[in-house]
Motif scaffolding. Structure first.
Motif, PDB file in Angstrom:
ATOM      1  N   TYR A 104       0.843  -1.202   0.000  1.00  0.00           N
ATOM      2  CA  TYR A 104       0.000   0.000   0.000  1.00  0.00           C
ATOM      3  C   TYR A 104       0.871   1.243   0.000  1.00  0.00           C
ATOM      4  O   TYR A 104       0.654   2.182  -0.768  1.00  0.00           O
ATOM      5  N   PHE A 105       1.870   1.248   0.878  1.00  0.00           N
ATOM      6  CA  PHE A 105       2.713   2.444   0.962  1.00  0.00           C
ATOM      7  C   PHE A 105       3.568   2.604  -0.287  1.00  0.00           C
ATOM      8  O   PHE A 105       3.786   3.723  -0.759  1.00  0.00           O
ATOM      9  N   ALA A 155       1.211   3.975  -2.891  1.00  0.00           N
ATOM     10  CA  ALA A 155       0.647   5.286  -2.606  1.00  0.00           C
ATOM     11  C   ALA A 155       1.730   6.362  -2.509  1.00  0.00           C
ATOM     12  O   ALA A 155       1.458   7.536  -2.722  1.00  0.00           O
ATOM     13  N   LEU A 156       2.952   5.985  -2.172  1.00  0.00           N
ATOM     14  CA  LEU A 156       4.004   6.992  -2.045  1.00  0.00           C
ATOM     15  C   LEU A 156       4.666   7.296  -3.372  1.00  0.00           C
ATOM     16  O   LEU A 156       5.008   8.426  -3.668  1.00  0.00           O
ATOM     17  N   ARG A 160      -2.945   8.239  -7.295  1.00  0.00           N
ATOM     18  CA  ARG A 160      -2.528   7.144  -6.433  1.00  0.00           C
ATOM     19  C   ARG A 160      -3.310   7.085  -5.119  1.00  0.00           C
ATOM     20  O   ARG A 160      -3.592   5.996  -4.619  1.00  0.00           O
ATOM     21  N   ILE A 161      -3.679   8.241  -4.569  1.00  0.00           N
ATOM     22  CA  ILE A 161      -4.279   8.224  -3.237  1.00  0.00           C
ATOM     23  C   ILE A 161      -5.647   7.553  -3.276  1.00  0.00           C
ATOM     24  O   ILE A 161      -5.929   6.621  -2.517  1.00  0.00           O
ATOM     25  N   LEU A 192      -6.465   3.734  -1.903  1.00  0.00           N
ATOM     26  CA  LEU A 192      -7.390   3.607  -0.787  1.00  0.00           C
ATOM     27  C   LEU A 192      -8.428   2.536  -1.109  1.00  0.00           C
ATOM     28  O   LEU A 192      -8.748   1.675  -0.291  1.00  0.00           O
ATOM     29  N   PHE A 238      -6.794  -0.821  -0.780  1.00  0.00           N
ATOM     30  CA  PHE A 238      -6.553  -1.195   0.612  1.00  0.00           C
ATOM     31  C   PHE A 238      -7.846  -1.622   1.299  1.00  0.00           C
ATOM     32  O   PHE A 238      -7.917  -2.668   1.944  1.00  0.00           O
ATOM     33  N   PHE A 293     -10.946   3.618   6.777  1.00  0.00           N
ATOM     34  CA  PHE A 293     -11.133   4.715   5.847  1.00  0.00           C
ATOM     35  C   PHE A 293     -10.743   6.050   6.469  1.00  0.00           C
ATOM     36  O   PHE A 293      -9.988   6.828   5.893  1.00  0.00           O
ATOM     37  N   LEU A 350      -6.951   6.297   7.877  1.00  0.00           N
ATOM     38  CA  LEU A 350      -5.920   6.463   6.853  1.00  0.00           C
ATOM     39  C   LEU A 350      -5.859   7.892   6.342  1.00  0.00           C
ATOM     40  O   LEU A 350      -4.867   8.297   5.761  1.00  0.00           O
ATOM     41  N   VAL A 365      -2.612   9.603   4.925  1.00  0.00           N
ATOM     42  CA  VAL A 365      -2.552  10.129   3.559  1.00  0.00           C
ATOM     43  C   VAL A 365      -2.085  11.581   3.583  1.00  0.00           C
ATOM     44  O   VAL A 365      -1.206  11.993   2.825  1.00  0.00           O
ATOM     45  N   TYR A 392       1.743  11.762   4.484  1.00  0.00           N
ATOM     46  CA  TYR A 392       2.733  11.202   3.573  1.00  0.00           C
ATOM     47  C   TYR A 392       2.544  11.638   2.126  1.00  0.00           C
ATOM     48  O   TYR A 392       3.490  11.753   1.383  1.00  0.00           O
ATOM     49  N   PHE A 393       1.292  11.802   1.713  1.00  0.00           N
ATOM     50  CA  PHE A 393       1.069  11.953   0.276  1.00  0.00           C
ATOM     51  C   PHE A 393       0.680  13.362  -0.135  1.00  0.00           C
ATOM     52  O   PHE A 393       0.465  13.623  -1.295  1.00  0.00           O
TER      53      PHE A 393
END
Lengths: 486, 459
Positions: A141-142, A145-146, A152-153, A157, A160, B409, B412, B416, B419-420
């Motif tokens: 997942y990371f 997503a990274l 990607r987010i 999600l 996941f 949900f 996270l 999110v 990190y993103f």
């Protein structure tokens, strides 16, 4: 020290080291990832290909709840260890070209995932299996997503949540089975011994099937897959398609059918039909794709559909085909995504209609791509052939009409794959492709390794088939007895 | 028992320290005193306790375990409080003293052996909390929180007291063992008074732990109170409330489960859904945490529904995991809010680049709250699911799984953001105390996740 434990712990050690390693982590990561492969070769040498479980580890973990740290290797697990430890170095080598930001975390996550995958493939305890199952999910997942693409987010999600929902349902089934065991245990052997009523087994089957079907993915649980593959960084796509989806297939073989044989005899046909629908559906959609990554993603659904159909046929040919095809699919799909990555990086587009004539400027790439592609469509003397042949034979022995429909995958596959090859490689050069440089040394090395594997396994698959044969026959026998008694 | 005495004396000492303006000594003295209280509690483990003070209290293993975890969590929270209280108020000693008074009430709550002590314990704790909620005297939200909490709390205490009275009317005693005797010896002819009392007791305790439909005070009060007090209320106080809840059910009401099961099932399912679905729609991290704390109360109810010896283990592990993870979340929230002035999810944008350590610990905390394996939160959920399944509440578990997925949900979302997503901000300054608390909590969370045997098998 138990060799299996060494293989499991080493990637964890690598996780920690790569987190704190200073510069040049990517070259180091490749060198380090070879070590588990060497261990694996040692393990194969010691492995006796009979039906027994070897290199057993059994440590009390949470004794009061009957949870043990219990792992072991039989022929089926052995194939999965080979798959994992062979592909991880290739994937790491293939990512050398990318300049990922924060490479330490990137490689640490890959190694952590490797450890989780190995636990899944060797666990003999339901709780441990579940832990490994999730431990493999969190890093991917990371990773996706990274280092993934624009969407990607949102996409990850969905991925996941989808997979976690499936696995939580599986967790309920595992706890339920545990509560039924007379000896308060999560041991898979105790699960096998349970003789639950048929309707309960039906529910257990459904619970496990959901988790595995989402992971593989089987139609209609596949909707997360094309988006996730497309948005993931190349290494992530390779890990997902090459290794991770095999968790689902392995789960079906090791947990789903043997634990709930009566559930299987009730629902197996439904599962098979879903798999076959998936084959046709994914193939048809693959036809219409312009995006190369999506095309391979859909073709992967079709290939996996065939594997899963053959498993639900539950005979020796089908299962043996599945075992070897899991390895082959891993090699081929990693190869395909690698080639696509090379092309996408140089042309900055995933749209294959914008390309053409690359074979003229990059003959090395053209040859490598062709071999991988032929392996993927299952031409004789490539690895894909032996796998798909056995798989179709398995389905044929079950029902000839199913085999006829499932066999379409080979024809369809050949058509859309060759069409893609033609669009990318042949035709006129345009401004996007005219400056295309041929592959360099690292890329050549990766392609060479993959092509040797494709042809090598295609010509002489016997040693690999031999590894899993005894275990497969044994498992089938065990399940069939339970179904026949009923 | 020495724990209770130590805490009471400590609180008074701290008050006097405030009187003599010895601000520097406050934290060391408090920490030292709490450590002593913790030590005194732990050495009573397995001491074959008998009821003391004419059967008023019983400092058994149950009481030892829950007092210890409450004191330990308070220590973590107070460590984070270094220079937090100083920013909101001149009278720092009040905070420390009142928190310690509340802890004294909590020790009574988890060790009562007589219903009057349950009432006294809850009251000592609640009165302290009313003050703490409203301690920012000039802040509107804080005043609102205090008033709401006080009114609702007084109301629920009324229910509780009335319930206790009815139980007394039916059994002729406040003593837990006498009540148990009454239930066992009259399996068929239990007085309607007793049932009425039991229902009112459930309502009263339900108010205190914040389960639906008696939860509606919780989000406003939690949001209005100073963040550290919110942390205290949603971890330590909730743990103590569940311990009190579980204790009386375990000792007295187990044989009557046919009666109390349906209302508790409804309450549990409602709590899960209301907590989780509302949390999903929050834009503020703090408000999300408060609703998620409502939903965690729902998971903890599983242990009471599947009442048995395993319940104590399950609640203990769950409460520990939940408290530790929440402390991380609130601690990081305090720092982030100090920098950005807002507690929305957006203030966490790009935190991973600036403060990787903080972002990592908060990620561990969120994964733990979401119940992802290899964290303590997963073990807690796993034990809750196991105990509920062992009683064959399959539908309850299926609904719980749906809720767990909803939970992932929103947990996270902050990961999110950290990190993103990116944002141009400077590095958040963290004092050494914060680092210690964050590191320690994250390590505990992971250790419990990998090897839960340390605490999962105490009872």
């Amino acid at each position: 020290m138990n060799q299996l434990l060494l293989i499991l712990l080493f990637p964890l050690l690598l996780t920690v080291v790569s987190l704190f390693k200073g510069s040049a982590v990517s070259k180091w990561a490749f060198a380090a990832s070879i070590v588990p492969l060497l261990f694996t070769i040692g393990l194969i040498n010691k492995f006796v290909p009979d039906a027994s479980t070897q290199f057993l580890i059994d440590l009390p973990w949470i004794p009061s709840m009957g949870i043990h740290f219990k792992l072991g290797v039989d022929g089926i697990s052995m194939m999965m260890i080979i798959l994992t430890n062979l592909l991880v170095p290739i994937i790491i080598l293939a990512s050398q070209k990318h300049k990922y930001s924060n490479p330490n975390a990137f490689y640490a996550l890959i190694f952590f995932m490797q450890a989780g995958l190995l636990v899944v493939f060797t666990a003999l305890d339901g709780f441990l299996f579940y832990i490994g199952w999730e431990a493999a999910l969190i890093p991917i997942y990371f990773i996706c997503a990274l280092w993934g693409g624009e969407n990607r987010i949102r996409v990850n999600l969905k991925f996941f949540i989808y997979t976690i929902a499936g696995s939580l349902i599986m967790l309920i089934a595992i706890i339920y089975l545990h509560l039924q065991t007379p000896d308060n245990s999560y041991d898979i052997a105790s699960f096998y011994k349970l003789n639950l009523p048929a309707n309960i087994q039906g529910w257990i089957f459904i619970a496990f099937f959901l988790a595995f079907a989402i992971k593989m993915p089987v139609f209609p649980f596949h909707t997360w897959q094309p988006d996730t593959y497309t948005e993931a960084p190349t290494a992530g796509t390779m890990l997902l398609s090459g290794i991770m989806l095999k968790m689902g297939i392995y789960g079906v073989i090791r947990w789903l059918i043997p634990v709930a044989p009566l559930g299987f005899s009730e629902w197996g046909q439904t599962a098979m039909i879903l798999s076959i629908i998936g084959i046709v559906y994914a193939s048809v959609i693959a036809f219409t794709q312009k995006d190369m990554k999506r095309l391979v993603a859909y073709s992967s659904i079709a290939h996996v559909g065939l594997i899963s159909a053959a498993i639900f046929a539950w005979n020796v040919q089908g299962l043996q085909g599945a075992m070897i095809q899991m390895l082959n699919h891993g090699i081929n799909v990693v190869g395909m995504f690698f080639v696509l990555d090379i092309i996408i990086r140089r042309t900055n587009t995933r749209d294959m209609t914008l390309m053409g004539g690359i074979a003229k400027v990059a003959p090395g790439l053209a040859i490598g791509f062709l071999i991988l592609l032929l392996g993927s469509v299952g031409l004789p003397l490539t690895n894909g052939f032996i796998g798909e042949f056995l798989l179709l034979m398995g389905v044929y022995n079950y029902n000839i009409w199913y085999a006829a429909v499932a066999g379409l995958t080979i024809i369809f596959g050949a058509v859309y794959m060759l069409r893609m090859y033609q669009k990318i490689m042949f035709g006129e050069l345009n401004e996007r492709t005219s400056l295309f440089g041929d592959i360099d040394l690292t890329e050549k090395a990766v392609l060479l390794i993959l092509c040797v594997l494709v042809i090598g396994i295609g010509i002489y698959p016997n040693p690999l088939l031999h590894i899993s044969e005894a275990s497969v026959i044994n498992l089938i026998e065990q399940v069939n007895q339970k179904i026949l008694v009923k | 028992m020495n724990t209770l005495i130590t805490l009471s004396i400590l609180a008074i000492v701290v008050l006097y320290l405030g009187l003599f303006k010895a601000k520097k000594a406050l934290l060391p003295v408090t920490m030292f005193g709490l450590a002593a209280a913790l030590g005194l509690a732990v050495i009573e483990w397995n001491s074959n306790a008998v009821p003391i003070y004419s059967g008023m209290m019983l400092f058994d293993n149950f009481a030892v375990a829950f007092s210890s975890i409450c004191i330990f969590s308070s220590m973590l929270i107070l460590l984070v409080s270094k220079d937090y209280f100083e920013r909101i108020s001149e009278h720092v000693a009040e905070y420390y003293a009142i928190i310690i008074f509340a802890l004294a009430g909590i020790v009574v709550m988890v060790s009562y052996h007589n219903l009057s002590m349950l009432f006294i314990g809850i009251e000592i704790m609640s009165l302290s909390l009313y003050i703490l909620a409203g301690i920012r005297k000039k802040n509107f939200a804080s005043n609102e929180a205090a008033l709401k909490y006080f009114l609702m709390g007084a109301f629920s205490t009324g229910f509780l007291l009335f319930g206790i009275t009815l139980l007394y009317g039916a059994t002729g005693s406040f003593d837990l063992l006498e009540i148990k005797q009454y239930v066992i010896s009259n399996p068929t002819i239990i007085s309607p008074l007793f049932y009425g009392g039991l229902l009112l007791l459930i309502i009263g305790l339900g108010f205190k732990v914040g389960v639906a439909p008696f939860h509606f005070w919780a989000p406003d009060v939690y949001e209005g109170s100073p963040t550290l007090i919110t942390a205290f209320m949603s971890t330590v106080v909730k743990t103590a409330g569940f311990a009190a809840f579980l204790r009386i059910f375990l000792i007295c009401f187990a044989p009557l489960h046919d009666f109390w099961m349906p209302p508790l099932l409804v309450m549990t399912v409602a709590t899960l859904f209301i907590g989780n679905i509302t949390a999903l729609y929050q834009h503020s991290f703090k408000r999300m945490l408060t609703y998620s704390s409502v939903s965690h109360a729902g998971y903890m109810m599983f242990a009471i529904i599947a009442l048995g010896t395993a319940s104590v283990n399950a609640v203990f592990v769950y409460a520990t995991a939940y408290s530790i993870a929440s402390i991380i979340a609130f601690a990081v929230l305090i720092l982030v809010k100090r920098q950005t002035g807002s507690d929305s999810f957006d203030s966490f944008n790009g935190l991973a680049k600036r403060n990787p350590f903080m972002a990592f610990t908060l990620t561990v905390a969120m994964l733990s709250l979401a119940g992802i394996p290899l964290t303590a939160g997963f073990i807690g959920k796993f034990m809750m699911f196991s105990s509920a399944l062992s009683e064959y509440h399959i539908w309850l578990i299926v609904l719980a799984v749906v809720n767990a997925v909803i939970g992932i949900f929103y947990y996270l979302r902050v990961v999110v953001a950290m990190y993103f997503k990116d944002a141009e901000r400077s590095i958040v300054a963290e004092s050494p105390f914060f680092k210690v608390v964050l590191a320690l909590s994250a390590i505990i969370t992971i250790i419990l996740g990998i090897y839960p045997g340390v605490i999962s098998n105490l009872f």
